[in-house]
Motif scaffolding. Structure first.
Motif, PDB file in Angstrom:
ATOM      1  N   SER A 310      -7.679   0.442  -1.044  1.00 13.21           N
ATOM      2  CA  SER A 310      -8.803   0.279  -0.125  1.00 13.21           C
ATOM      3  C   SER A 310      -8.902  -1.145   0.408  1.00 13.21           C
ATOM      4  O   SER A 310      -9.510  -1.377   1.458  1.00 13.21           O
ATOM      5  CB  SER A 310     -10.115   0.659  -0.817  1.00 13.21           C
ATOM      6  OG  SER A 310     -10.411  -0.243  -1.873  1.00 13.21           O
ATOM      7  N   ALA A 311      -8.317  -2.102  -0.305  1.00 17.12           N
ATOM      8  CA  ALA A 311      -8.340  -3.500   0.124  1.00 17.12           C
ATOM      9  C   ALA A 311      -7.019  -3.945   0.744  1.00 17.12           C
ATOM     10  O   ALA A 311      -6.871  -5.116   1.094  1.00 17.12           O
ATOM     11  CB  ALA A 311      -8.669  -4.403  -1.068  1.00 17.12           C
ATOM     12  N   TYR A 334      -0.768  -4.413  -7.118  1.00 13.67           N
ATOM     13  CA  TYR A 334      -2.178  -4.022  -7.163  1.00 13.67           C
ATOM     14  C   TYR A 334      -2.739  -4.451  -8.523  1.00 13.67           C
ATOM     15  O   TYR A 334      -2.187  -4.086  -9.572  1.00 13.67           O
ATOM     16  CB  TYR A 334      -2.343  -2.514  -7.018  1.00 13.67           C
ATOM     17  CG  TYR A 334      -2.270  -1.983  -5.602  1.00 13.67           C
ATOM     18  CD1 TYR A 334      -2.010  -2.821  -4.519  1.00 13.67           C
ATOM     19  CD2 TYR A 334      -2.463  -0.618  -5.347  1.00 13.67           C
ATOM     20  CE1 TYR A 334      -1.933  -2.320  -3.227  1.00 13.67           C
ATOM     21  CE2 TYR A 334      -2.394  -0.120  -4.048  1.00 13.67           C
ATOM     22  CZ  TYR A 334      -2.122  -0.965  -2.997  1.00 13.67           C
ATOM     23  OH  TYR A 334      -2.054  -0.462  -1.720  1.00 13.67           O
ATOM     24  N   THR A 335      -3.833  -5.185  -8.499  1.00 15.51           N
ATOM     25  CA  THR A 335      -4.412  -5.649  -9.755  1.00 15.51           C
ATOM     26  C   THR A 335      -5.378  -4.636 -10.368  1.00 15.51           C
ATOM     27  O   THR A 335      -5.570  -4.631 -11.581  1.00 15.51           O
ATOM     28  CB  THR A 335      -5.140  -6.981  -9.553  1.00 15.51           C
ATOM     29  OG1 THR A 335      -6.147  -6.815  -8.538  1.00 15.51           O
ATOM     30  CG2 THR A 335      -4.168  -8.064  -9.115  1.00 15.51           C
ATOM     31  N   ASP A 341      -3.870   5.443  -6.173  1.00 12.71           N
ATOM     32  CA  ASP A 341      -2.869   4.469  -5.743  1.00 12.71           C
ATOM     33  C   ASP A 341      -1.488   4.921  -6.201  1.00 12.71           C
ATOM     34  O   ASP A 341      -1.193   4.948  -7.396  1.00 12.71           O
ATOM     35  CB  ASP A 341      -3.184   3.087  -6.330  1.00 12.71           C
ATOM     36  CG  ASP A 341      -4.492   2.519  -5.798  1.00 12.71           C
ATOM     37  OD1 ASP A 341      -4.886   2.881  -4.674  1.00 12.71           O
ATOM     38  OD2 ASP A 341      -5.121   1.710  -6.510  1.00 12.71           O
ATOM     39  N   ARG A 342      -0.631   5.263  -5.229  1.00 12.63           N
ATOM     40  CA  ARG A 342       0.668   5.853  -5.539  1.00 12.63           C
ATOM     41  C   ARG A 342       1.766   4.788  -5.589  1.00 12.63           C
ATOM     42  O   ARG A 342       2.019   4.112  -4.580  1.00 12.63           O
ATOM     43  CB  ARG A 342       1.008   6.938  -4.512  1.00 12.63           C
ATOM     44  CG  ARG A 342       0.060   8.130  -4.573  1.00 12.63           C
ATOM     45  CD  ARG A 342       0.485   9.223  -3.609  1.00 12.63           C
ATOM     46  NE  ARG A 342       0.293   8.847  -2.224  1.00 12.63           N
ATOM     47  CZ  ARG A 342      -0.868   8.938  -1.570  1.00 12.63           C
ATOM     48  NH1 ARG A 342      -1.954   9.376  -2.212  1.00 12.63           N
ATOM     49  NH2 ARG A 342      -0.960   8.581  -0.311  1.00 12.63           N
ATOM     50  N   HIS A 347       1.871   0.728  -3.718  1.00 15.62           N
ATOM     51  CA  HIS A 347       2.194  -0.506  -4.413  1.00 15.62           C
ATOM     52  C   HIS A 347       3.478  -0.317  -5.204  1.00 15.62           C
ATOM     53  O   HIS A 347       3.944   0.804  -5.429  1.00 15.62           O
ATOM     54  CB  HIS A 347       1.051  -0.910  -5.356  1.00 15.62           C
ATOM     55  CG  HIS A 347       0.869   0.019  -6.518  1.00 15.62           C
ATOM     56  ND1 HIS A 347       0.365   1.292  -6.378  1.00 15.62           N
ATOM     57  CD2 HIS A 347       1.138  -0.130  -7.844  1.00 15.62           C
ATOM     58  CE1 HIS A 347       0.323   1.876  -7.559  1.00 15.62           C
ATOM     59  NE2 HIS A 347       0.788   1.036  -8.467  1.00 15.62           N
ATOM     60  N   ASP A 348       4.046  -1.456  -5.620  1.00 14.02           N
ATOM     61  CA  ASP A 348       5.289  -1.445  -6.383  1.00 14.02           C
ATOM     62  C   ASP A 348       5.101  -1.915  -7.818  1.00 14.02           C
ATOM     63  O   ASP A 348       5.863  -1.530  -8.706  1.00 14.02           O
ATOM     64  CB  ASP A 348       6.327  -2.343  -5.694  1.00 14.02           C
ATOM     65  CG  ASP A 348       6.549  -1.939  -4.247  1.00 14.02           C
ATOM     66  OD1 ASP A 348       7.097  -0.851  -4.021  1.00 14.02           O
ATOM     67  OD2 ASP A 348       6.149  -2.710  -3.355  1.00 14.02           O
ATOM     68  N   GLU A 349       4.108  -2.780  -8.053  1.00 14.27           N
ATOM     69  CA  GLU A 349       3.845  -3.318  -9.382  1.00 14.27           C
ATOM     70  C   GLU A 349       2.347  -3.303  -9.645  1.00 14.27           C
ATOM     71  O   GLU A 349       1.545  -3.531  -8.734  1.00 14.27           O
ATOM     72  CB  GLU A 349       4.350  -4.764  -9.512  1.00 14.27           C
ATOM     73  CG  GLU A 349       5.861  -4.928  -9.389  1.00 14.27           C
ATOM     74  CD  GLU A 349       6.604  -4.462 -10.632  1.00 14.27           C
ATOM     75  OE1 GLU A 349       5.947  -4.242 -11.668  1.00 14.27           O
ATOM     76  OE2 GLU A 349       7.843  -4.332 -10.559  1.00 14.27           O
TER      77      GLU A 349
END
Length: 417
Positions: A310-311, A334-335, A341-342, A347-349
């Motif tokens: 979302s960010a 992504y923290t 979240d896929r 994201h990758d990490e």
């Protein structure tokens, strides 16, 4: 002209500046604004409240004093401050005002320790610095105005596009009202926007990074909505960012300055690593798009860290460039990962940026590293680059708000002028 004795006195006062610098600069701003409230049209009051502006001025004064006998080391600091001054339309007539109140603050805070000899030395030192800054800024003003499509001051632009890029970031596409072609800019630079919010007594100027490649017709900026701090939910959010998000619509006009900033993509053939945290993605996107538009085949690794989908601004655009250009790769952290979240798509990490997860993706050869984001992010990147033994000449960074340290732009001892 500084005498050798005055130079020695200024250098000898460095410990006092270290001990009292922020107190001096806070008093300086308070007294100056009381005497010259019109200057509130230039300075960001939010940075005054947080103390960031006072700390930034203290850092610059300390750096100047410590290197006053080696002016060749100050070039990067002078350039960075000059770009900011030009974007705010700081003029030669402002310098005597600043000098008067800065010397007054030094005298007040140091008390009896501020001897006439010390104050005379600092008056001479400030006069020398003002002369340098005025000269540099005059050349910048002249160059900006005389370039094809250039102008002086703030010029009306119309908002011709507004896109919500993420939960907190919106893009504004700006077109000059007079229809003239726009001057190019260096990818990584920013625009100053001047706004008078209804109900406010002063204009407010804010800087926003350009987020696209130059095209001679429009400029695009990305604005993060500054929310109230979690520690004080009753405190107001960012006055200008919320106004631009909530009240400014397509067809409205904004006053815009020519592009400025010394954080720029270098003209070289080295591989490029672009690292961003949060809204720090905007200058990196400008660099990425400019590399694509130029037809460059320089290897690029685009690294972005954010909270979650979302960010995550400009996700699809960057993913598409990575899919369609073999020399461009992306790595997303992504923290705060959620079930939606896929991995591989969003994201990758998961988690914070770390050398162990970054190293396998770095390009071969002596890459240039560009990084921008919140203070914690940039410190993490600095630590990673230290462990990778990346030399200072291949590191380029931008800070949010006033610089709290000028170490990254001060030339090392022994550097050539």
């Amino acid at each position: 002209m500084l005498t050798p004795q005055q130079t020695a006195i200024v250098k000898a006062t460095v410990p006092a500046l270290e001990a009292h610098g922020e107190t001096i600069t806070r008093l300086f701003y308070a007294s100056m604004f009381q005497a010259h409230p019109e200057l509130l049209n230039i300075f960001n009051p939010a940075n005054q409240k947080t103390g960031r502006q006072a700390r930034s001025l203290a850092a610059s004064v300390l750096a100047y004093a410590a290197n006053i006998d080696h002016p060749e080391r100050l070039g990067g600091m002078v350039g960075r401050i000059a770009h900011k001054h030009v974007s705010l339309e700081v003029l030669p007539e402002h310098y005597p005002i600043v000098g008067e109140h800065l010397l007054g603050a030094i005298a007040t805070v140091l008390g009896d320790a501020a001897t006439p000899e010390i104050l005379d030395a600092w008056a001479a030192a400030y006069g020398q610095l003002a002369e340098i800054m005025i000269g540099v800024e005059d050349r910048m003003y002249t160059g900006a105005a005389e370039q094809p499509g250039g102008w002086r001051g703030f010029k009306p632009f119309r908002v011709v596009g507004k896109v919500q890029e993420s939960r907190v970031i919106a893009s504004l596409v700006l077109e000059p009202v007079d229809g003239q072609p726009l001057p190019d800019f260096r990818p990584g630079q920013y625009l100053s926007v001047k706004v008078r919010v209804p109900g406010q007594d002063t204009d407010q100027i804010r800087q926003y990074s350009l987020s696209d490649a130059p095209n001679s017709r429009t400029y695009r900026i990305a604005v993060k909505r500054e929310l109230a701090p979690q520690s004080d939910p009753f405190a107001p959010g960012g006055l200008i960012s919320n106004f631009l998000h909530d009240d400014v619509q397509e067809g409205d006009e904004l006053l815009v300055h020519t592009p400025a900033g010394d954080f720029c993509l270098q003209d070289s053939e080295r591989p490029v690593v672009l690292l961003s945290g949060g809204v720090g993605v905007t200058p990196m996107l400008s660099m990425l798009n400019a590399l694509v538009a130029s037809g460059s085949d320089r290897p690029v690794l685009f690294v972005h860290a954010t909270l979650g989908a979302s960010a995550h601004a400009f996700r699809e655009h960057v993913n598409e460039l990575a899919r369609t250009h073999a020399h461009i790769r992306k790595l997303v952290y992504y923290t705060d990962v959620t079930a939606e979240d896929r991995p591989g798509e969003h994201h990758d990490e998961a988690g914070l940026i770390r050398l162990e997860t970054l190293r396998p993706h770095l390009p071969q050869g002596g890459a240039e590293y560009y990084y921008c984001g919140p203070e914690g992010f940039t410190q993490a990147v600095e630590n990673i680059l230290d462990r990778l033994n990346v030399p200072a000449e291949r590191r380029f960074t931008e800070t949010f708000g006033p610089s709290q340290s000028f170490a990254p732009v001060l030339a090392p001892a022994g550097a050539a002028g």
